[in-house]
Design a protein around this motif. Structure first.
Motif, PDB file in Angstrom:
ATOM      1  N   ASP A 118      10.687  11.986  -9.350  1.00 31.44           N
ATOM      2  CA  ASP A 118      11.367  10.707  -9.506  1.00 31.44           C
ATOM      3  C   ASP A 118      12.791  10.873 -10.042  1.00 31.44           C
ATOM      4  O   ASP A 118      13.481   9.896 -10.291  1.00 31.44           O
ATOM      5  CB  ASP A 118      10.566   9.791 -10.425  1.00 31.44           C
ATOM      6  CG  ASP A 118      10.166  10.468 -11.728  1.00 31.44           C
ATOM      7  OD1 ASP A 118      10.621  11.603 -11.974  1.00 31.44           O
ATOM      8  OD2 ASP A 118       9.387   9.861 -12.489  1.00 31.44           O
TER       9      ASP A 118
ATOM     10  N   SER B  42       0.829  -1.207   0.000  1.00 32.47           N
ATOM     11  CA  SER B  42       0.000   0.000   0.000  1.00 32.47           C
ATOM     12  C   SER B  42       0.864   1.258   0.000  1.00 32.47           C
ATOM     13  O   SER B  42       0.566   2.226  -0.705  1.00 32.47           O
ATOM     14  CB  SER B  42      -0.918   0.026   1.215  1.00 32.47           C
ATOM     15  OG  SER B  42      -1.833  -1.031   1.167  1.00 32.47           O
TER      16      SER B  42
ATOM     17  N   GLN C 252       3.926   1.526  -1.199  1.00 37.24           N
ATOM     18  CA  GLN C 252       4.561   1.638  -2.506  1.00 37.24           C
ATOM     19  C   GLN C 252       3.584   2.201  -3.542  1.00 37.24           C
ATOM     20  O   GLN C 252       3.950   3.043  -4.355  1.00 37.24           O
ATOM     21  CB  GLN C 252       5.096   0.285  -2.957  1.00 37.24           C
ATOM     22  CG  GLN C 252       6.315  -0.148  -2.185  1.00 37.24           C
ATOM     23  CD  GLN C 252       6.804  -1.531  -2.589  1.00 37.24           C
ATOM     24  OE1 GLN C 252       6.102  -2.263  -3.272  1.00 37.24           O
ATOM     25  NE2 GLN C 252       8.008  -1.877  -2.160  1.00 37.24           N
ATOM     26  N   VAL C 253       2.356   1.740  -3.524  1.00 38.15           N
ATOM     27  CA  VAL C 253       1.347   2.248  -4.453  1.00 38.15           C
ATOM     28  C   VAL C 253       1.069   3.725  -4.175  1.00 38.15           C
ATOM     29  O   VAL C 253       0.928   4.531  -5.096  1.00 38.15           O
ATOM     30  CB  VAL C 253       0.050   1.408  -4.362  1.00 38.15           C
ATOM     31  CG1 VAL C 253      -1.098   2.080  -5.095  1.00 38.15           C
ATOM     32  CG2 VAL C 253       0.294   0.019  -4.927  1.00 38.15           C
ATOM     33  N   LEU C 254       1.025   4.109  -2.907  1.00 36.94           N
ATOM     34  CA  LEU C 254       0.819   5.512  -2.539  1.00 36.94           C
ATOM     35  C   LEU C 254       1.964   6.371  -3.067  1.00 36.94           C
ATOM     36  O   LEU C 254       1.743   7.456  -3.605  1.00 36.94           O
ATOM     37  CB  LEU C 254       0.703   5.651  -1.024  1.00 36.94           C
ATOM     38  CG  LEU C 254       0.458   7.059  -0.498  1.00 36.94           C
ATOM     39  CD1 LEU C 254      -0.892   7.580  -0.964  1.00 36.94           C
ATOM     40  CD2 LEU C 254       0.533   7.067   1.016  1.00 36.94           C
TER      41      LEU C 254
ATOM     42  N   CYS D 203       3.898   5.772  -5.685  1.00 38.55           N
ATOM     43  CA  CYS D 203       3.745   5.869  -7.146  1.00 38.55           C
ATOM     44  C   CYS D 203       2.646   6.865  -7.505  1.00 38.55           C
ATOM     45  O   CYS D 203       2.794   7.646  -8.451  1.00 38.55           O
ATOM     46  CB  CYS D 203       3.425   4.499  -7.739  1.00 38.55           C
ATOM     47  SG  CYS D 203       4.801   3.350  -7.719  1.00 38.55           S
ATOM     48  N   GLY D 204       1.569   6.840  -6.770  1.00 41.35           N
ATOM     49  CA  GLY D 204       0.468   7.768  -7.020  1.00 41.35           C
ATOM     50  C   GLY D 204       0.885   9.212  -6.792  1.00 41.35           C
ATOM     51  O   GLY D 204       0.534  10.101  -7.576  1.00 41.35           O
ATOM     52  N   LEU D 205       1.646   9.464  -5.740  1.00 42.37           N
ATOM     53  CA  LEU D 205       2.110  10.828  -5.466  1.00 42.37           C
ATOM     54  C   LEU D 205       3.071  11.316  -6.537  1.00 42.37           C
ATOM     55  O   LEU D 205       3.035  12.487  -6.928  1.00 42.37           O
ATOM     56  CB  LEU D 205       2.755  10.899  -4.087  1.00 42.37           C
ATOM     57  CG  LEU D 205       1.792  10.730  -2.902  1.00 42.37           C
ATOM     58  CD1 LEU D 205       2.555  10.694  -1.589  1.00 42.37           C
ATOM     59  CD2 LEU D 205       0.756  11.835  -2.889  1.00 42.37           C
ATOM     60  N   ARG D 206       3.938  10.436  -7.038  1.00 43.80           N
ATOM     61  CA  ARG D 206       4.835  10.823  -8.133  1.00 43.80           C
ATOM     62  C   ARG D 206       4.042  11.128  -9.401  1.00 43.80           C
ATOM     63  O   ARG D 206       4.367  12.066 -10.130  1.00 43.80           O
ATOM     64  CB  ARG D 206       5.877   9.736  -8.394  1.00 43.80           C
ATOM     65  CG  ARG D 206       6.992   9.731  -7.359  1.00 43.80           C
ATOM     66  CD  ARG D 206       8.130   8.806  -7.750  1.00 43.80           C
ATOM     67  NE  ARG D 206       7.744   7.405  -7.822  1.00 43.80           N
ATOM     68  CZ  ARG D 206       7.676   6.582  -6.788  1.00 43.80           C
ATOM     69  NH1 ARG D 206       7.975   7.021  -5.591  1.00 43.80           N
ATOM     70  NH2 ARG D 206       7.331   5.324  -6.948  1.00 43.80           N
ATOM     71  N   ALA D 207       2.999  10.362  -9.668  1.00 43.28           N
ATOM     72  CA  ALA D 207       2.161  10.623 -10.846  1.00 43.28           C
ATOM     73  C   ALA D 207       1.444  11.961 -10.719  1.00 43.28           C
ATOM     74  O   ALA D 207       1.338  12.718 -11.696  1.00 43.28           O
ATOM     75  CB  ALA D 207       1.149   9.491 -11.036  1.00 43.28           C
ATOM     76  N   VAL D 208       0.965  12.285  -9.528  1.00 42.92           N
ATOM     77  CA  VAL D 208       0.306  13.577  -9.302  1.00 42.92           C
ATOM     78  C   VAL D 208       1.309  14.712  -9.483  1.00 42.92           C
ATOM     79  O   VAL D 208       0.999  15.745 -10.093  1.00 42.92           O
ATOM     80  CB  VAL D 208      -0.348  13.621  -7.902  1.00 42.92           C
ATOM     81  CG1 VAL D 208      -0.754  15.029  -7.518  1.00 42.92           C
ATOM     82  CG2 VAL D 208      -1.544  12.699  -7.854  1.00 42.92           C
TER      83      VAL D 208
END
Length: 181
Positions: free
Chosen positions: A156, A42, A44-46, A48-53
């Motif tokens: 990133d 969870s 790690q997914v969070l 990745c989501g923050l980097r995408a935002v």
């Protein structure tokens, strides 16, 4: 006094009470491992989501800066656009986008200002020889190609860029621009 041997029913009741009272150490270890795996994935997914935002936010900001510069160029006359001291002589520009200074994570703030900007903004305005015409033996330029590029480093660590492309005609309407990646 008579002693009786315990029946199988008495053993069954005792085993049922014992299994209902507690978990074994093995069951606790398995449950802990499952919870640890769930929390780790969870997080790690969070991330990745923050980097995408972050990437989406700064791509949008760079797009707004480039669009603002493109609009400034579009409002110039042909003489202003092609003069020796005009935009064709510049290779970079400083955006004055009026965007809130809180958005400074990976954009730089120029000295003396509070406005975040990409690490660099460059513009290229060159004559397009495909639209040159010959008048009285002389070549007359009638079109310029405009390329605006903003670059920055994302959360990133990857270098990112946004590029807008347009053409400006001497005798035409110049109101379109395209994004190029």
């Amino acid at each position: 006094m008579k002693l009786t041997a315990p029946t199988s029913l008495a053993f069954a009741n005792r085993d049922a009470r014992r299994s209902a009272c507690a978990f074994t150490i093995l069951e606790v270890m398995v449950a802990t491992m499952v919870m640890t795996l769930t929390f780790t994935s969870s997080l790690q997914v969070l991330g990745c989501g923050l980097r995408a935002v972050d990437t989406a936010r700064y791509t949008t900001l760079a797009g707004q800066i480039l669009q603002s510069q493109m609009e400034k160029l579009r409002m110039l006359t042909w003489t202003q656009m092609t003069s020796a001291t005009g935009p064709m002589s510049d290779t970079s520009f400083t955006p004055d986008n009026g965007i809130s200074p809180q958005v400074t994570n990976f954009f730089t703030i120029a000295p003396g200002t509070t406005t975040p900007t990409p690490d660099s903004c460059a513009q290229s305005i060159v004559y397009d020889p495909a639209y040159d015409v010959t008048v009285g033996g002389a070549t007359v330029h009638t079109m310029v190609d405009i390329t605006l590029t903003a670059t920055w480093k994302g959360a990133d660590g990857i270098q990112r860029f946004r590029t807008y492309y347009s053409q400006y005609a001497q005798f035409g309407i110049s109101d379109m621009f395209y994004t190029a990646h």
